[in-house]
Design an enzyme around this catalytic site. Sequence first.
Site, PDB file in Angstrom:
ATOM      1  N   VAL A  23      10.688   1.555  -3.107  1.00 54.37           N
ATOM      2  CA  VAL A  23       9.852   2.189  -4.141  1.00 54.37           C
ATOM      3  C   VAL A  23      10.624   3.328  -4.811  1.00 54.37           C
ATOM      4  CG1 VAL A  23       7.693   3.407  -4.595  1.00 54.37           C
ATOM      5  CG2 VAL A  23       7.730   1.536  -2.934  1.00 54.37           C
ATOM      6  N   CYS A  24      11.310   4.123  -3.996  1.00 52.17           N
ATOM      7  CA  CYS A  24      12.098   5.238  -4.544  1.00 52.17           C
ATOM      8  C   CYS A  24      13.179   4.729  -5.498  1.00 52.17           C
ATOM      9  CB  CYS A  24      12.751   6.037  -3.415  1.00 52.17           C
ATOM     10  SG  CYS A  24      11.563   6.727  -2.256  1.00 52.17           S
ATOM     11  N   THR A  25      13.781   3.621  -5.153  1.00 46.54           N
ATOM     12  CA  THR A  25      14.826   3.050  -6.018  1.00 46.54           C
ATOM     13  C   THR A  25      14.244   2.746  -7.400  1.00 46.54           C
ATOM     14  OG1 THR A  25      15.983   2.137  -4.111  1.00 46.54           O
ATOM     15  CG2 THR A  25      16.464   1.136  -6.243  1.00 46.54           C
ATOM     16  N   LEU A  53      13.420   6.188  -9.334  1.00 48.67           N
ATOM     17  CA  LEU A  53      14.590   6.885  -9.887  1.00 48.67           C
ATOM     18  C   LEU A  53      15.176   6.068 -11.044  1.00 48.67           C
ATOM     19  CD1 LEU A  53      16.139   9.523  -8.310  1.00 48.67           C
ATOM     20  CD2 LEU A  53      13.990   8.623  -7.534  1.00 48.67           C
TER      21      LEU A  53
END
Length: 211
Positions: A44-46, A49
């Site tokens: 999810v973070c990928t 960002l």
Amino acid sequence: MSLRLGDVAPNFQATTSEGAIDFYEYLGNSWGVLFSHPADYTPVCTTELGKTALLKTEFDKRNVKVLALSVDPLDKHKGWINDINETQHVTVDFPIIADPDKTVANLYGMIHPNASETFTVRSLFIIGPDKKVKLMITYPASTGRNFYEVLRVIDSLQLTANYSVATPADWKEGEDVIVVPAVSTEDAIAKFPKGVKVVKPYLRYTPQPDK
Ligand code: BEZ
């Protein structure tokens, strides 16, 4: 005491993927978006960002500096940025703070111990040119944020800062805005030459003033 709307956003010095920064110097007179994510090399973070990198020109247009944070160390950030660029087809060109000792995370209350003792949750702060906190949102690790919504809020905040208007539910750029209660209808008619539609004495619309 945790931060609240209207509080001064605390300054800090940090190591980032773009070098050492002083937060206030980095912001200068711009608006700022400071947001945390739980960890590097997570799916999810990928995408978050990547989306921020994709929308960087939209943030630039609005005079907003973006700054991400996780409690992972700098060498990890650097390898992960390569993955973000590759998989999301972007170039991450904004700083990601490496905060392994959690100094900034604790300053901004980004660790919610009952969610995770070790990782930051998805906190996001919009900071005005006066360095005051204008918006705070907190999402759980499992839900990626909507960065178009962040841009929409910035548009609303910047309109409010420049004109005596507020924005209604689900407002989008170009739609009518609301005259704030502090302005009388008589003053509003003088102030907004595009017209004022009075639905109720407390519910008055005017076309977006800067369009
Ligand atoms: C993610 O970024 O995919 C993630 C991080 C922590 C927990 C769950 C998801």
